[in-house]
Design a protein around this motif. Structure first.
Motif, PDB file in Angstrom:
ATOM      1  N   VAL A  64       0.961  -1.260   0.126  1.00 33.97           N
ATOM      2  CA  VAL A  64       0.093   0.126  -0.147  1.00 33.97           C
ATOM      3  C   VAL A  64       0.745   1.234   0.071  1.00 33.97           C
ATOM      4  O   VAL A  64       2.065   1.146   0.456  1.00 33.97           O
ATOM      5  CB  VAL A  64      -0.797  -0.013   1.268  1.00 33.97           C
ATOM      6  N   ASN A  65       0.181   2.264  -0.493  1.00 33.84           N
ATOM      7  CA  ASN A  65       1.153   3.613  -0.576  1.00 33.84           C
ATOM      8  C   ASN A  65       0.833   4.236   0.683  1.00 33.84           C
ATOM      9  O   ASN A  65      -0.410   4.836   0.969  1.00 33.84           O
ATOM     10  CB  ASN A  65       0.777   4.393  -1.761  1.00 33.84           C
ATOM     11  N   PRO A  66       1.665   4.507   1.819  1.00 35.22           N
ATOM     12  CA  PRO A  66       1.442   5.134   3.135  1.00 35.22           C
ATOM     13  C   PRO A  66       1.054   6.686   3.067  1.00 35.22           C
ATOM     14  O   PRO A  66       0.505   7.181   3.813  1.00 35.22           O
ATOM     15  CB  PRO A  66       2.655   4.806   3.949  1.00 35.22           C
ATOM     16  N   SER A  67       1.440   7.321   1.928  1.00 36.00           N
ATOM     17  CA  SER A  67       1.231   8.756   2.074  1.00 36.00           C
ATOM     18  C   SER A  67      -0.048   9.030   1.439  1.00 36.00           C
ATOM     19  O   SER A  67      -0.756  10.347   1.671  1.00 36.00           O
ATOM     20  CB  SER A  67       2.274   9.396   1.062  1.00 36.00           C
ATOM     21  N   SER A  68      -0.777   8.109   0.631  1.00 37.79           N
ATOM     22  CA  SER A  68      -2.251   8.209  -0.131  1.00 37.79           C
ATOM     23  C   SER A  68      -3.240   8.223   1.210  1.00 37.79           C
ATOM     24  O   SER A  68      -3.011   7.371   2.104  1.00 37.79           O
ATOM     25  CB  SER A  68      -2.411   7.263  -0.870  1.00 37.79           C
ATOM     26  N   SER A  69      -4.234   9.070   0.789  1.00 38.07           N
ATOM     27  CA  SER A  69      -5.315   8.915   1.886  1.00 38.07           C
ATOM     28  C   SER A  69      -6.301   7.656   1.533  1.00 38.07           C
ATOM     29  O   SER A  69      -7.175   7.340   2.369  1.00 38.07           O
ATOM     30  CB  SER A  69      -6.057  10.200   1.695  1.00 38.07           C
ATOM     31  N   LYS A  70      -6.435   7.153   0.150  1.00 40.21           N
ATOM     32  CA  LYS A  70      -7.304   6.302  -0.200  1.00 40.21           C
ATOM     33  C   LYS A  70      -6.213   5.086  -0.461  1.00 40.21           C
ATOM     34  O   LYS A  70      -5.272   5.283  -0.905  1.00 40.21           O
ATOM     35  CB  LYS A  70      -8.171   6.359  -1.348  1.00 40.21           C
ATOM     36  N   THR A  71      -7.072   3.735   0.077  1.00 41.34           N
ATOM     37  CA  THR A  71      -5.911   2.616   0.061  1.00 41.34           C
ATOM     38  C   THR A  71      -7.106   1.753  -0.816  1.00 41.34           C
ATOM     39  O   THR A  71      -8.132   1.396  -0.538  1.00 41.34           O
ATOM     40  CB  THR A  71      -5.546   1.873   1.308  1.00 41.34           C
ATOM     41  N   LYS A  72      -6.470   1.043  -1.718  1.00 40.61           N
ATOM     42  CA  LYS A  72      -7.171  -0.046  -2.569  1.00 40.61           C
ATOM     43  C   LYS A  72      -6.678  -1.260  -2.373  1.00 40.61           C
ATOM     44  O   LYS A  72      -5.416  -1.425  -2.535  1.00 40.61           O
ATOM     45  CB  LYS A  72      -7.306   0.194  -3.952  1.00 40.61           C
ATOM     46  N   ILE A  73      -7.584  -2.400  -1.847  1.00 39.97           N
ATOM     47  CA  ILE A  73      -7.187  -3.616  -1.498  1.00 39.97           C
ATOM     48  C   ILE A  73      -7.460  -4.382  -2.850  1.00 39.97           C
ATOM     49  O   ILE A  73      -8.605  -4.712  -3.240  1.00 39.97           O
ATOM     50  CB  ILE A  73      -7.764  -4.250  -0.484  1.00 39.97           C
ATOM     51  N   VAL A  74      -6.425  -5.001  -3.589  1.00 45.03           N
ATOM     52  CA  VAL A  74      -6.801  -5.552  -4.462  1.00 45.03           C
ATOM     53  C   VAL A  74      -6.276  -7.174  -4.481  1.00 45.03           C
ATOM     54  O   VAL A  74      -5.644  -7.603  -3.380  1.00 45.03           O
ATOM     55  CB  VAL A  74      -5.718  -5.271  -5.606  1.00 45.03           C
ATOM     56  N   ALA A  75      -7.040  -8.030  -5.335  1.00 51.15           N
ATOM     57  CA  ALA A  75      -6.931  -9.420  -5.090  1.00 51.15           C
ATOM     58  C   ALA A  75      -5.446  -9.662  -5.816  1.00 51.15           C
ATOM     59  O   ALA A  75      -4.952  -9.322  -6.783  1.00 51.15           O
ATOM     60  CB  ALA A  75      -7.960 -10.206  -6.201  1.00 51.15           C
ATOM     61  N   PRO A  76      -4.641 -10.479  -4.840  1.00 55.53           N
ATOM     62  CA  PRO A  76      -3.321 -10.863  -5.076  1.00 55.53           C
ATOM     63  C   PRO A  76      -3.193 -12.121  -6.189  1.00 55.53           C
ATOM     64  O   PRO A  76      -1.999 -12.246  -6.935  1.00 55.53           O
ATOM     65  CB  PRO A  76      -2.720 -11.299  -3.930  1.00 55.53           C
ATOM     66  N   ILE A  77      -4.316 -12.919  -6.299  1.00 56.66           N
ATOM     67  CA  ILE A  77      -4.274 -13.860  -7.213  1.00 56.66           C
ATOM     68  C   ILE A  77      -5.920 -14.043  -7.817  1.00 56.66           C
ATOM     69  O   ILE A  77      -6.634 -13.750  -6.948  1.00 56.66           O
ATOM     70  CB  ILE A  77      -3.659 -15.141  -6.745  1.00 56.66           C
ATOM     71  N   PRO A  78      -5.986 -14.782  -8.685  1.00 58.26           N
ATOM     72  CA  PRO A  78      -7.398 -15.270  -8.903  1.00 58.26           C
ATOM     73  C   PRO A  78      -8.032 -16.007  -7.936  1.00 58.26           C
ATOM     74  O   PRO A  78      -7.114 -16.939  -7.693  1.00 58.26           O
ATOM     75  CB  PRO A  78      -7.595 -15.533 -10.388  1.00 58.26           C
ATOM     76  N   GLY A  79      -9.260 -15.891  -7.760  1.00 56.78           N
ATOM     77  CA  GLY A  79      -9.962 -16.748  -6.712  1.00 56.78           C
ATOM     78  C   GLY A  79     -11.418 -16.388  -6.552  1.00 56.78           C
ATOM     79  O   GLY A  79     -11.878 -15.600  -7.242  1.00 56.78           O
ATOM     80  N   VAL A  80     -12.080 -17.223  -5.679  1.00 56.62           N
ATOM     81  CA  VAL A  80     -13.488 -16.914  -5.368  1.00 56.62           C
ATOM     82  C   VAL A  80     -13.373 -16.360  -3.738  1.00 56.62           C
ATOM     83  O   VAL A  80     -12.961 -17.032  -2.823  1.00 56.62           O
ATOM     84  CB  VAL A  80     -14.322 -18.297  -5.148  1.00 56.62           C
ATOM     85  N   VAL A  81     -14.291 -15.541  -3.577  1.00 54.64           N
ATOM     86  CA  VAL A  81     -14.568 -14.770  -2.270  1.00 54.64           C
ATOM     87  C   VAL A  81     -15.084 -15.675  -1.412  1.00 54.64           C
ATOM     88  O   VAL A  81     -16.633 -16.226  -1.687  1.00 54.64           O
ATOM     89  CB  VAL A  81     -15.231 -13.417  -2.229  1.00 54.64           C
ATOM     90  N   LEU A  82     -14.772 -16.289  -0.147  1.00 54.66           N
ATOM     91  CA  LEU A  82     -15.330 -17.172   0.629  1.00 54.66           C
ATOM     92  C   LEU A  82     -16.312 -16.413   1.598  1.00 54.66           C
ATOM     93  O   LEU A  82     -17.213 -16.993   2.022  1.00 54.66           O
ATOM     94  CB  LEU A  82     -14.585 -18.364   1.379  1.00 54.66           C
ATOM     95  N   SER A  83     -15.528 -15.435   2.209  1.00 57.57           N
ATOM     96  CA  SER A  83     -16.273 -14.605   3.451  1.00 57.57           C
ATOM     97  C   SER A  83     -15.505 -13.139   3.412  1.00 57.57           C
ATOM     98  O   SER A  83     -14.641 -13.102   2.958  1.00 57.57           O
ATOM     99  CB  SER A  83     -16.147 -15.253   4.721  1.00 57.57           C
ATOM    100  N   ILE A  84     -16.772 -12.385   3.813  1.00 61.86           N
ATOM    101  CA  ILE A  84     -16.180 -10.744   3.909  1.00 61.86           C
ATOM    102  C   ILE A  84     -16.389 -10.458   5.430  1.00 61.86           C
ATOM    103  O   ILE A  84     -17.354 -10.722   5.967  1.00 61.86           O
ATOM    104  CB  ILE A  84     -17.000 -10.079   2.990  1.00 61.86           C
ATOM    105  N   ASP A  85     -15.420  -9.989   6.144  1.00 61.88           N
ATOM    106  CA  ASP A  85     -15.260  -9.864   7.424  1.00 61.88           C
ATOM    107  C   ASP A  85     -15.441  -8.350   7.908  1.00 61.88           C
ATOM    108  O   ASP A  85     -15.576  -8.090   9.345  1.00 61.88           O
ATOM    109  CB  ASP A  85     -14.041 -10.182   8.085  1.00 61.88           C
ATOM    110  N   ILE A  86     -15.686  -7.445   6.811  1.00 61.09           N
ATOM    111  CA  ILE A  86     -15.994  -6.080   7.295  1.00 61.09           C
ATOM    112  C   ILE A  86     -17.212  -5.489   6.383  1.00 61.09           C
ATOM    113  O   ILE A  86     -17.663  -6.349   5.335  1.00 61.09           O
ATOM    114  CB  ILE A  86     -14.684  -5.242   6.878  1.00 61.09           C
ATOM    115  N   LYS A  87     -17.585  -4.375   6.673  1.00 62.98           N
ATOM    116  CA  LYS A  87     -18.665  -3.828   6.053  1.00 62.98           C
ATOM    117  C   LYS A  87     -18.386  -2.214   5.867  1.00 62.98           C
ATOM    118  O   LYS A  87     -17.498  -1.698   6.335  1.00 62.98           O
ATOM    119  CB  LYS A  87     -20.091  -3.951   6.478  1.00 62.98           C
TER     120      LYS A  87
END
Length: 139
Positions: A64-87
């Motif tokens: 991640v870019n520590p100086s940026s105000s927005k952070t984008k979490i991207v998929a490191p590899i192709p896959g299927v989302v099993l669960s989402i722990d945040i909203k």
């Protein structure tokens, strides 16, 4: 060695293999001993056993870019989302698990490297994602 029972044309034969060396077999059929020679040697099939060593390097964290105000979490590899722990609206700390991504029959925990507030969740449970696809945005 081994005992067998054969039924050939309503006749029962009790066969006991006494020894087996190369193509020569000594066997006993209903109490009578016979020595037989095979036409072709029986070859044992060897099935290799695959052993995979554990990885020598630790898992690479998401960059991640520590100086940026927005952070984008991207998929490191192709896959299927099993669960989402945040909203959206959740406040997260460094190291909090955001979601679980299944790739190549392995479950991968996607954690945060930056504290912040979740501004958007762009994936849903069961969705397939491609590598570098934006899954979550933090502020």
């Amino acid at each position: 060695m081994k005992n067998f029972e054969f039924n050939i044309q309503n006749n029962t034969y009790h066969v006991k293999i006494l020894s087996h060396e190369g193509n020569d077999i000594a066997l006993e059929v209903n109490g009578t001993t016979y020595s037989v020679k095979l036409k072709q040697e029986i070859k044992k099939t060897k099935t290799p056993t695959l052993v995979r060593a554990a990885s020598k390097r630790p898992a690479e964290p998401l960059k991640v870019n520590p100086s940026s105000s927005k952070t984008k979490i991207v998929a490191p590899i192709p896959g299927v989302v099993l669960s989402i722990d945040i909203k959206v609206g959740d406040t997260i700390k460094i190291g909090d698990r955001l979601l679980v991504l299944e790739a190549m029959k392995m479950e991968n925990n996607i954690t945060s490297e930056k504290a912040g507030t979740v501004t958007s969740v762009n994936v849903s449970v069961g969705q397939q994602v491609l590598q570098n696809e934006i899954m979550i945005e933090l502020e």
